[in-house]
Write a protein that holds these residues in place. Structure first.
Motif, mmCIF file in Angstrom:
data_model
loop_
_atom_site.group_PDB
_atom_site.id
_atom_site.type_symbol
_atom_site.label_atom_id
_atom_site.label_comp_id
_atom_site.label_asym_id
_atom_site.label_seq_id
_atom_site.Cartn_x
_atom_site.Cartn_y
_atom_site.Cartn_z
ATOM 1 N N ARG A 118 0.404 -0.976 -0.114
ATOM 2 C CA ARG A 118 0.106 0.120 0.315
ATOM 3 C C ARG A 118 0.807 0.894 -0.412
ATOM 4 N NH1 ARG A 118 -2.819 0.397 6.172
ATOM 5 N NH2 ARG A 118 -0.604 -0.036 7.178
ATOM 6 N N LYS A 119 0.024 1.834 -0.683
ATOM 7 C CA LYS A 119 1.331 3.177 -0.677
ATOM 8 C C LYS A 119 1.097 4.178 -0.050
ATOM 9 C CE LYS A 119 0.310 7.028 -3.754
ATOM 10 N NZ LYS A 119 -0.119 7.701 -4.412
ATOM 11 N N VAL A 120 2.560 5.186 0.877
ATOM 12 C CA VAL A 120 2.665 5.562 1.573
ATOM 13 C C VAL A 120 2.308 6.912 1.135
ATOM 14 C CG1 VAL A 120 3.754 6.845 2.893
ATOM 15 C CG2 VAL A 120 3.538 5.083 3.272
ATOM 16 N N MET A 121 1.888 8.068 0.894
ATOM 17 C CA MET A 121 1.170 9.324 0.530
ATOM 18 C C MET A 121 3.290 9.866 0.928
ATOM 19 S SD MET A 121 -1.859 10.302 2.463
ATOM 20 C CE MET A 121 -4.251 9.388 2.142
ATOM 21 N N LYS A 122 2.459 10.960 -0.105
ATOM 22 C CA LYS A 122 4.379 12.076 -0.367
ATOM 23 C C LYS A 122 4.572 12.628 0.581
ATOM 24 C CE LYS A 122 6.702 14.133 -3.797
ATOM 25 N NZ LYS A 122 8.151 14.392 -2.860
ATOM 26 N N VAL A 123 3.309 12.682 1.988
ATOM 27 C CA VAL A 123 3.907 14.084 2.747
ATOM 28 C C VAL A 123 4.253 13.230 3.236
ATOM 29 C CG1 VAL A 123 2.463 16.187 1.475
ATOM 30 C CG2 VAL A 123 1.032 14.426 2.859
ATOM 31 N N PHE A 124 4.198 12.217 3.788
ATOM 32 C CA PHE A 124 4.415 11.348 5.173
ATOM 33 C C PHE A 124 5.912 10.695 4.994
ATOM 34 C CE2 PHE A 124 -0.256 10.494 6.620
ATOM 35 C CZ PHE A 124 -0.078 11.303 7.155
ATOM 36 N N GLN A 125 6.132 10.620 3.488
ATOM 37 C CA GLN A 125 7.784 9.884 3.268
ATOM 38 C C GLN A 125 8.890 11.546 3.240
ATOM 39 O OE1 GLN A 125 6.906 9.405 -1.276
ATOM 40 N NE2 GLN A 125 6.488 7.563 -0.741
ATOM 41 N N GLU A 126 8.419 12.322 3.495
ATOM 42 C CA GLU A 126 8.952 13.351 3.267
ATOM 43 C C GLU A 126 9.343 13.691 5.097
ATOM 44 O OE1 GLU A 126 7.331 16.195 1.225
ATOM 45 O OE2 GLU A 126 8.197 14.994 -0.852
ATOM 46 N N LEU A 127 8.627 12.818 6.230
ATOM 47 C CA LEU A 127 9.376 13.313 7.275
ATOM 48 C C LEU A 127 10.637 13.348 8.210
ATOM 49 C CD1 LEU A 127 5.388 13.276 8.830
ATOM 50 C CD2 LEU A 127 6.413 14.548 8.144
ATOM 51 N N ASP A 128 11.717 13.526 7.668
ATOM 52 C CA ASP A 128 12.707 12.719 7.982
ATOM 53 C C ASP A 128 13.188 13.045 9.702
ATOM 54 O OD1 ASP A 128 13.630 15.205 8.698
ATOM 55 O OD2 ASP A 128 15.243 15.993 6.871
ATOM 56 N N PHE A 129 12.127 13.431 10.958
ATOM 57 C CA PHE A 129 12.479 13.668 12.136
ATOM 58 C C PHE A 129 11.839 12.135 12.202
ATOM 59 C CE2 PHE A 129 8.546 16.169 11.052
ATOM 60 C CZ PHE A 129 8.161 15.338 11.438
ATOM 61 N N LEU A 130 11.701 11.206 11.247
ATOM 62 C CA LEU A 130 10.118 9.885 11.860
ATOM 63 C C LEU A 130 11.499 8.591 12.134
ATOM 64 C CD1 LEU A 130 7.084 10.212 11.043
ATOM 65 C CD2 LEU A 130 7.223 10.819 12.478
ATOM 66 N N THR A 131 11.396 8.327 13.540
ATOM 67 C CA THR A 131 12.188 7.057 13.140
ATOM 68 C C THR A 131 12.223 5.945 13.240
ATOM 69 O OG1 THR A 131 11.495 5.961 15.379
ATOM 70 C CG2 THR A 131 12.911 7.642 15.292
ATOM 71 N N ASP A 132 13.179 5.423 12.719
ATOM 72 C CA ASP A 132 12.039 3.738 11.649
ATOM 73 C C ASP A 132 11.999 3.106 12.665
ATOM 74 O OD1 ASP A 132 11.860 2.300 9.301
ATOM 75 O OD2 ASP A 132 14.128 1.938 9.168
ATOM 76 N N SER A 133 10.144 2.920 12.557
ATOM 77 C CA SER A 133 10.698 1.835 14.084
ATOM 78 C C SER A 133 9.326 1.342 13.416
ATOM 79 C CB SER A 133 10.153 2.280 15.708
ATOM 80 O OG SER A 133 9.215 3.837 15.263
ATOM 81 N N SER A 134 8.249 0.405 13.718
ATOM 82 C CA SER A 134 7.058 -0.029 13.737
ATOM 83 C C SER A 134 6.052 0.494 14.254
ATOM 84 C CB SER A 134 7.024 -1.784 14.244
ATOM 85 O OG SER A 134 6.743 -1.399 15.615
ATOM 86 N N THR A 135 6.142 1.307 15.165
ATOM 87 C CA THR A 135 5.086 2.179 15.126
ATOM 88 C C THR A 135 4.674 3.625 14.396
ATOM 89 O OG1 THR A 135 5.932 1.695 18.050
ATOM 90 C CG2 THR A 135 4.154 4.147 17.317
ATOM 91 N N ASN A 136 5.790 3.898 14.215
ATOM 92 C CA ASN A 136 5.962 5.088 12.951
ATOM 93 C C ASN A 136 5.357 4.634 12.181
ATOM 94 O OD1 ASN A 136 6.676 6.976 15.439
ATOM 95 N ND2 ASN A 136 9.013 6.839 13.379
ATOM 96 N N SER A 137 5.353 3.366 11.477
ATOM 97 C CA SER A 137 5.031 3.236 10.455
ATOM 98 C C SER A 137 3.494 2.700 10.259
ATOM 99 C CB SER A 137 5.683 1.608 10.554
ATOM 100 O OG SER A 137 7.297 1.469 9.888
ATOM 101 N N SER A 138 3.280 1.431 11.036
ATOM 102 C CA SER A 138 1.384 1.571 11.979
ATOM 103 C C SER A 138 0.900 2.643 11.868
ATOM 104 C CB SER A 138 1.652 0.734 12.785
ATOM 105 O OG SER A 138 0.357 1.101 13.349
ATOM 106 N N ASN A 139 1.285 4.111 12.289
ATOM 107 C CA ASN A 139 0.693 5.243 12.391
ATOM 108 C C ASN A 139 0.410 6.255 11.494
ATOM 109 O OD1 ASN A 139 0.678 4.651 15.398
ATOM 110 N ND2 ASN A 139 2.177 7.086 15.111
#
Length: 177
Positions: free
Chosen positions: A1-22
């Motif tokens: 499933r495609k992640v919206m472009k505006v969310f892809q540019e949030l470089d301050f989110l850690t690479d975590s399952s919590t953030n991916s799920s959110n």
């Protein structure tokens, strides 16, 4: 499933399952047209939470699902879109005057298509009067298409009744930017 472009540019989110799920949940709500009226984003940095909230607001109102480059996205990300209001505490308290302004904003018609979105920074700084007024607005919004995004570094000091009216998302943020 495609992640919206505006969310892809949030470089301050850690690479975590919590953030991916959110991000997956928020993207799915927008795609399916099931956006709730109240969200509470919590994490360790108000400025980063604010960027996150503006990205979410852009994705909600973008005709192309948060493309990141149309006028709706660009103006929302800059915090200057007419359908988006950012409420901040004056000093170290969020007063009833700020919430009254938010109520006036929500009560007016949206500018063009799209939803009215209120982002409330440092929501934990609301005094009791402001908290009770916001609670009434969350329970019975004057505009059924309005969206409230509360931001807080510490939800433990917020009115539990306000927290209970929101979908709560905890974010893992990078401490150094």
């Amino acid at each position: 499933r495609k992640v919206m472009k505006v969310f892809q540019e949030l470089d301050f989110l850690t690479d975590s399952s919590t953030n991916s799920s959110n991000i997956g949940l928020l993207s799915g709500m927008i795609r399916e047209g099931h956006v709730s009226h109240a969200y509470l984003f919590t994490g360790d940095n108000t400025a980063m939470l604010s960027r996150l909230a503006l990205s979410f607001a852009a994705a909600i109102n973008c005709h192309d699902g948060g493309c990141g480059h149309c006028s709706v996205c660009l103006n929302t990300l800059k915090g200057v879109h007419p359908n988006v209001l950012v409420v901040e505490p004056q000093g170290n308290i969020l007063r009833v005057e700020e919430i009254t302004g938010l109520q006036r904003f929500i009560g007016m018609s949206a500018y063009g298509p799209g939803r009215k979105i209120c982002i409330i920074k440092e929501a934990e700084l609301m005094n009791a009067e402001a908290g009770n007024r916001l609670l009434k607005t969350l329970e019975d919004p004057p505009d059924p298409d309005s969206v409230f995004i509360l931001l807080s570094e510490d939800i433990s000091v917020m009115l539990p009744t306000i927290v209970s009216r929101c979908l709560v998302y905890r974010w893992k943020l990078k401490l150094e930017q």
